[in-house]
Design a protein around this motif. Structure first.
Motif, mmCIF file in Angstrom:
data_model
loop_
_atom_site.group_PDB
_atom_site.id
_atom_site.type_symbol
_atom_site.label_atom_id
_atom_site.label_comp_id
_atom_site.label_asym_id
_atom_site.label_seq_id
_atom_site.Cartn_x
_atom_site.Cartn_y
_atom_site.Cartn_z
ATOM 1 N N LEU A 144 0.830 -1.206 0.000
ATOM 2 C CA LEU A 144 0.000 0.000 0.000
ATOM 3 C C LEU A 144 0.864 1.257 0.000
ATOM 4 O O LEU A 144 0.637 2.182 -0.776
ATOM 5 C CB LEU A 144 -0.935 -0.003 1.211
ATOM 6 C CG LEU A 144 -1.937 1.155 1.295
ATOM 7 C CD1 LEU A 144 -2.871 1.143 0.095
ATOM 8 C CD2 LEU A 144 -2.739 1.070 2.594
ATOM 9 N N ALA A 145 1.864 1.268 0.861
ATOM 10 C CA ALA A 145 2.745 2.437 0.977
ATOM 11 C C ALA A 145 3.914 2.388 0.003
ATOM 12 O O ALA A 145 4.667 3.357 -0.112
ATOM 13 C CB ALA A 145 3.290 2.540 2.404
ATOM 14 N N HIS A 146 4.063 1.267 -0.715
ATOM 15 C CA HIS A 146 5.199 1.082 -1.624
ATOM 16 C C HIS A 146 6.505 1.262 -0.848
ATOM 17 O O HIS A 146 7.414 1.971 -1.289
ATOM 18 C CB HIS A 146 5.137 2.051 -2.798
ATOM 19 C CG HIS A 146 4.077 1.724 -3.796
ATOM 20 N ND1 HIS A 146 4.140 2.096 -5.114
ATOM 21 C CD2 HIS A 146 2.915 1.044 -3.666
ATOM 22 C CE1 HIS A 146 3.059 1.674 -5.751
ATOM 23 N NE2 HIS A 146 2.302 1.035 -4.879
ATOM 24 N N GLU A 147 6.581 0.588 0.282
ATOM 25 C CA GLU A 147 7.740 0.740 1.154
ATOM 26 C C GLU A 147 8.363 -0.618 1.438
ATOM 27 O O GLU A 147 7.660 -1.601 1.712
ATOM 28 C CB GLU A 147 7.322 1.413 2.460
ATOM 29 C CG GLU A 147 8.475 1.782 3.361
ATOM 30 C CD GLU A 147 8.028 2.543 4.596
ATOM 31 O OE1 GLU A 147 8.681 3.543 4.950
ATOM 32 O OE2 GLU A 147 7.013 2.137 5.207
ATOM 33 N N LEU A 148 9.689 -0.674 1.380
ATOM 34 C CA LEU A 148 10.441 -1.886 1.689
ATOM 35 C C LEU A 148 10.984 -1.752 3.103
ATOM 36 O O LEU A 148 11.707 -0.799 3.406
ATOM 37 C CB LEU A 148 11.576 -2.051 0.678
ATOM 38 C CG LEU A 148 12.374 -3.353 0.709
ATOM 39 C CD1 LEU A 148 11.476 -4.551 0.421
ATOM 40 C CD2 LEU A 148 13.519 -3.279 -0.298
ATOM 41 N N ILE A 149 10.648 -2.701 3.973
ATOM 42 C CA ILE A 149 10.976 -2.610 5.396
ATOM 43 C C ILE A 149 11.937 -3.729 5.762
ATOM 44 O O ILE A 149 11.681 -4.909 5.474
ATOM 45 C CB ILE A 149 9.697 -2.718 6.251
ATOM 46 C CG1 ILE A 149 8.694 -1.634 5.811
ATOM 47 C CG2 ILE A 149 10.024 -2.583 7.733
ATOM 48 C CD1 ILE A 149 7.296 -1.858 6.348
ATOM 49 N N ASP A 150 13.059 -3.365 6.407
ATOM 50 C CA ASP A 150 14.052 -4.382 6.752
ATOM 51 C C ASP A 150 13.773 -4.964 8.134
ATOM 52 O O ASP A 150 12.781 -4.626 8.803
ATOM 53 C CB ASP A 150 15.468 -3.817 6.667
ATOM 54 C CG ASP A 150 15.759 -2.727 7.695
ATOM 55 O OD1 ASP A 150 15.003 -2.601 8.689
ATOM 56 O OD2 ASP A 150 16.746 -1.988 7.509
ATOM 57 N N GLU A 151 14.648 -5.854 8.589
ATOM 58 C CA GLU A 151 14.430 -6.568 9.847
ATOM 59 C C GLU A 151 14.518 -5.653 11.062
ATOM 60 O O GLU A 151 14.068 -6.003 12.152
ATOM 61 C CB GLU A 151 15.449 -7.707 9.969
ATOM 62 C CG GLU A 151 16.888 -7.256 9.868
ATOM 63 C CD GLU A 151 17.836 -8.421 9.652
ATOM 64 O OE1 GLU A 151 17.399 -9.580 9.827
ATOM 65 O OE2 GLU A 151 19.012 -8.185 9.302
ATOM 66 N N ASN A 152 15.081 -4.448 10.880
ATOM 67 C CA ASN A 152 15.143 -3.467 11.966
ATOM 68 C C ASN A 152 14.014 -2.445 11.888
ATOM 69 O O ASN A 152 14.053 -1.414 12.552
ATOM 70 C CB ASN A 152 16.498 -2.741 11.923
ATOM 71 C CG ASN A 152 17.664 -3.680 12.158
ATOM 72 O OD1 ASN A 152 17.621 -4.527 13.052
ATOM 73 N ND2 ASN A 152 18.702 -3.542 11.351
ATOM 74 N N GLN A 153 13.029 -2.770 11.043
ATOM 75 C CA GLN A 153 11.849 -1.920 10.849
ATOM 76 C C GLN A 153 12.181 -0.574 10.226
ATOM 77 O O GLN A 153 11.437 0.406 10.379
ATOM 78 C CB GLN A 153 11.102 -1.712 12.183
ATOM 79 C CG GLN A 153 10.674 -3.003 12.863
ATOM 80 C CD GLN A 153 9.836 -3.887 11.930
ATOM 81 O OE1 GLN A 153 8.859 -3.430 11.361
ATOM 82 N NE2 GLN A 153 10.227 -5.144 11.797
#
Length: 238
Positions: A144-153
């Motif tokens: 939805l936000a077109h955001e890639l989130i890593d393991e550290n948020q």
């Protein structure tokens, strides 16, 4: 209730081209507003809702590359760039700055119409009722936000082209995707001989994923065949 027409902003310093594109796109059902330079573009974006931007590279004042970068600082609206150059460098630079597609002048109004339709459909699909998150490896994609989130948020916003390419891989994990498939889905056209745009797009996505080096772990090159995402993919509603 009538469905809202998609709104397109055409930015080109050539008045004849603006009028031609406005006339054609209006005739096929879009709301069209125009601008002749970056200042006019910013004024239009300040008051109008825009679903897609057609942006010329060669503009007085801030050029199209500069404007594309500025737009991407706060918006993921689809962008089609127009270039008078046949040099693939312009195309690569535009895509690296976050453009979703490009057209080389001269082009037909019908070809632009097809690109516009494909990009709006892709944008609509990304906002549909599919599960919001896609989890793979140590990453989570917010569709939805077109955001890639890593393991550290920690989140990284993706351009339209990067998002579309990653979504394609995630929809076909552990499958070899050839260049034509990638090009067709992400930019709506077949790759041309010696066209390195697909390779550059894959390289840029690898950078986003920290998957660089001689032997990428996630997006693998299958020599003579294409690329493959080597990961288990899980869809999560929330």
């Amino acid at each position: 209730m009538n469905e809202r027409k998609a709104s397109i902003l055409v930015v080109d310093d050539d008045a004849a081209i603006r009028e031609l594109l406005e006339e054609h796109l209006t005739r096929v059902g879009y709301e069209v507003i125009t601008a002749g330079d970056g200042d006019q573009m910013r004024l239009q974006l300040g008051w109008a809702h825009v679903d897609l931007i057609v942006l010329d590279v060669m503009l007085p004042g801030d050029d199209g590359f500069t404007l594309c970068r500025q737009i991407r600082e706060h918006s993921r609206v689809p962008i089609i760039m127009l270039t008078a150059s046949s040099d693939e460098t312009d195309r690569v630079v535009g895509l690296e700055l976050g453009a979703d597609d490009y057209l080389a002048k001269p082009f037909s109004a019908r070809e632009l119409q097809a690109r516009v339709k494909a990009l709006l459909r892709r944008a609509s699909f990304s906002r549909s009722d599919n599960p919001r998150y896609v989890v793979f490896d140590r990453w989570r994609l917010d569709t939805l936000a077109h955001e890639l989130i890593d393991e550290n948020q920690q989140g990284t916003a993706l351009s339209g082209a990067d998002f579309a390419l990653l979504q394609l891989f995630l929809n076909h994990p552990n499958e070899v995707l050839d260049r034509d498939t990638i090009s067709d889905v992400t930019r709506g056209r077949e790759s041309m001989p010696l066209d390195r745009v697909v390779d550059v797009a894959v390289s840029r996505l690898r950078q986003r994923l920290g998957d660089q080096g001689r032997n990428p772990r996630l997006i693998k090159t299958v020599r003579g065949a294409g690329y493959l995402l080597a990961a288990t993919v899980t869809h999560v509603a929330e």
